[in-house]
Structures are given as structure tokens and as C-alpha cells.
Design an enzyme around this catalytic site. Sequence first.
Site, PDB file in Angstrom:
ATOM      1  N   LYS A  68      31.268  32.379  36.848  1.00 43.27           N
ATOM      2  CA  LYS A  68      30.400  33.456  36.333  1.00 43.27           C
ATOM      3  C   LYS A  68      30.060  33.099  34.892  1.00 43.27           C
ATOM      4  O   LYS A  68      30.727  33.538  33.943  1.00 43.27           O
ATOM      5  CB  LYS A  68      31.167  34.785  36.334  1.00 43.27           C
ATOM      6  CG  LYS A  68      31.297  35.446  37.682  1.00 43.27           C
ATOM      7  CD  LYS A  68      31.917  36.828  37.480  1.00 43.27           C
ATOM      8  CE  LYS A  68      32.348  37.424  38.789  1.00 43.27           C
ATOM      9  NZ  LYS A  68      33.161  38.648  38.590  1.00 43.27           N
ATOM     10  N   VAL A  77      32.878  39.522  43.533  1.00 45.16           N
ATOM     11  CA  VAL A  77      32.766  38.871  44.842  1.00 45.16           C
ATOM     12  C   VAL A  77      34.111  38.834  45.575  1.00 45.16           C
ATOM     13  O   VAL A  77      35.174  38.823  44.941  1.00 45.16           O
ATOM     14  CB  VAL A  77      32.200  37.438  44.713  1.00 45.16           C
ATOM     15  CG1 VAL A  77      30.753  37.484  44.242  1.00 45.16           C
ATOM     16  CG2 VAL A  77      33.028  36.563  43.768  1.00 45.16           C
ATOM     17  N   ARG A  89      40.558  38.606  51.701  1.00 46.03           N
ATOM     18  CA  ARG A  89      40.760  37.175  51.430  1.00 46.03           C
ATOM     19  C   ARG A  89      40.413  36.330  52.653  1.00 46.03           C
ATOM     20  O   ARG A  89      40.091  35.164  52.534  1.00 46.03           O
ATOM     21  CB  ARG A  89      42.223  36.898  51.046  1.00 46.03           C
ATOM     22  CG  ARG A  89      42.653  37.500  49.728  1.00 46.03           C
ATOM     23  CD  ARG A  89      43.982  36.899  49.298  1.00 46.03           C
ATOM     24  NE  ARG A  89      44.673  37.670  48.282  1.00 46.03           N
ATOM     25  CZ  ARG A  89      44.464  37.563  46.970  1.00 46.03           C
ATOM     26  NH1 ARG A  89      43.565  36.738  46.506  1.00 46.03           N
ATOM     27  NH2 ARG A  89      45.149  38.294  46.115  1.00 46.03           N
ATOM     28  N   ASP A 149      35.921  33.350  35.136  1.00 43.04           N
ATOM     29  CA  ASP A 149      35.238  34.570  34.704  1.00 43.04           C
ATOM     30  C   ASP A 149      35.270  34.632  33.172  1.00 43.04           C
ATOM     31  O   ASP A 149      34.483  33.947  32.519  1.00 43.04           O
ATOM     32  CB  ASP A 149      35.935  35.757  35.383  1.00 43.04           C
ATOM     33  CG  ASP A 149      35.271  37.084  35.118  1.00 43.04           C
ATOM     34  OD1 ASP A 149      34.084  37.100  34.775  1.00 43.04           O
ATOM     35  OD2 ASP A 149      35.932  38.145  35.259  1.00 43.04           O
TER      36      ASP A 149
HETATM   37  P1  5GP Z   1      39.382  35.164  34.044  1.00 44.17           P
HETATM   38  O1  5GP Z   1      40.749  35.034  33.464  1.00 44.17           O
HETATM   39  O2  5GP Z   1      38.548  33.906  33.947  1.00 44.17           O
HETATM   40  O3  5GP Z   1      38.651  36.373  33.521  1.00 44.17           O
HETATM   41  O4  5GP Z   1      39.556  35.552  35.547  1.00 44.17           O
HETATM   42  C1  5GP Z   1      39.915  34.666  36.479  1.00 44.17           C
HETATM   43  C2  5GP Z   1      40.566  35.357  37.644  1.00 44.17           C
HETATM   44  O5  5GP Z   1      40.080  36.690  37.831  1.00 44.17           O
HETATM   45  C3  5GP Z   1      40.241  34.606  38.909  1.00 44.17           C
HETATM   46  O6  5GP Z   1      41.239  33.649  39.182  1.00 44.17           O
HETATM   47  C4  5GP Z   1      40.204  35.712  39.938  1.00 44.17           C
HETATM   48  O7  5GP Z   1      41.496  35.904  40.452  1.00 44.17           O
HETATM   49  C5  5GP Z   1      39.815  36.949  39.182  1.00 44.17           C
HETATM   50  N1  5GP Z   1      38.368  37.258  39.331  1.00 44.17           N
HETATM   51  C6  5GP Z   1      37.380  37.093  38.426  1.00 44.17           C
HETATM   52  N2  5GP Z   1      36.187  37.471  38.930  1.00 44.17           N
HETATM   53  C7  5GP Z   1      36.436  37.871  40.198  1.00 44.17           C
HETATM   54  C8  5GP Z   1      35.594  38.354  41.250  1.00 44.17           C
HETATM   55  O8  5GP Z   1      34.382  38.508  41.150  1.00 44.17           O
HETATM   56  N3  5GP Z   1      36.217  38.654  42.418  1.00 44.17           N
HETATM   57  C9  5GP Z   1      37.563  38.518  42.601  1.00 44.17           C
HETATM   58  N4  5GP Z   1      38.045  38.855  43.787  1.00 44.17           N
HETATM   59  N5  5GP Z   1      38.370  38.064  41.642  1.00 44.17           N
HETATM   60  C10 5GP Z   1      37.814  37.739  40.449  1.00 44.17           C
END
Ligand code: 5GP
Length: 189
Positions: free
Chosen positions: A141, A163, A175, A113
Site C-alpha cells: 500500500k 484487503v 485467510r 502498509d
Molecule cells: P505495517 O506495520 O506495515 O503498518 O502493517 C503490516 C501488517 O499489517 C501486515 O503484515 C498485515 O498483517 C497488516 N495489514 C496491513 N494492511 C492490511 C490489510 O489491508 N489487510 C489485512 N488483513 N492486514 C493488513
Amino acid sequence: MPTRTKRKPAAIHPDLESVLYTEAQIKKRVRSIAQELKATYGDGEFTIVSLINGAIMFTADLMREIDNPVRLDCIRISSYGEKTKSVGTPQVVASLTLDILNRHVLIVDDILDTGKTLQLVAGLVRKLNPASLRSCVLLDKVGRREVDFEADFVGFKIPDKFVIGYGLDFAERYRNLPCIGVLNPARAK
Ligand code: 5GP
Ligand code: MG
């Protein structure tokens, strides 16, 4: 001959706004990611570092498509809490137990993300001097990146929607859904 009755399409879970990927589509893509890994690692051994809990289903299915010798370790990162947007800085809650010095390491996560989580974990792993370091995510994303991090293997590129399913949760639920779908915003309360 018995007459063939058409099977009804599986009912969509009431808390999903839409289904992005069905169980069959995920299975097919996971299988092809395993082929991409094979093209990179050949028959060599590598160590999977899975980010739990989110990557649990993806890791389990991906591992079963791989015939290389693999070792598995898990890292637990602090989660979103009960929100649907990344906030703050991710923290390591439980770290590696295997020795990864001079090992080929593949970090596996459910979704990329902002990139902060994988950047943090990649930094931590790199300090332990692995022979190589790559990363693999099921979902990406693309439009949401806040730090400079890209994964080496990506299952599906998705839009900026929250999601759930196939390991991904909202407030620790969903989950166990076999598909990946967009959470109905009315449920994100
Ligand atoms: P980042 O550090 O890249 O922003 O986020 C990564 C983590 O955020 C992922 O491992 C996941 O646990 C959570 N995450 C990010 N987007 C989503 C989403 O759309 N749905 C869910 N359930 N978790 C997300
Ligand atoms: Mg996660």
C-alpha cells in the site's frame, strides 16, 4: 460431439466488496517473483523469515516455486486485533529459532502498509549479522508509509483499502479465501 457449456464465473464471496486479484493472477505473479529471486540469488541458499500468520499462504506458494536450497523460519508479530487500520507499535510475539549469522536472509510478508512491522523485523534480523538482508511482500500500500522502509520485491501495488484473503484476515477470518479482495465495509464492524 457434446455441446460445450460455458462455465459460470465463480461467485464472489458475500463479504467481499470486490476482488482485487484472482487465484490465477496471484499464482502467475508469485511465479514471476520467484524468477526475480532467482535472478538475485542465483542457485545459492537463502533463509526465508516469514511473518506469520499473514504471510503463510504466500510463503508456502513462493517456496514451491523456488528450486534453491532454502531454510524457513517464522516470526510472529502482534496483530491489529480486530481493526482495519494499523495502530500502535508492532511487538514480536515469537522470534527466530534458526541461526542466521552469515546467512542470506529474505523476510517475507503479506503486505507492507505503514512499514513499521518490516522495519522492526529488519532491525531485529540485522542485529544478528546476516550475510545479506532483503524483503519481499506480496502487496504494497504505497500511499500509507509512515516510516522509511521499502521492500526489495513487491508483488502488487494496491490502493489504501483493507484487503482480505490468501492469508490476510479480518478478525482471524477469511485467510482461506483463494483470492485477494476488499472487505465489504459493512462487515468491518
Ligand atoms: P505495517 O506495520 O506495515 O503498518 O502493517 C503490516 C501488517 O499489517 C501486515 O503484515 C498485515 O498483517 C497488516 N495489514 C496491513 N494492511 C492490511 C490489510 O489491508 N489487510 C489485512 N488483513 N492486514 C493488513
Ligand atoms: Mg502481517
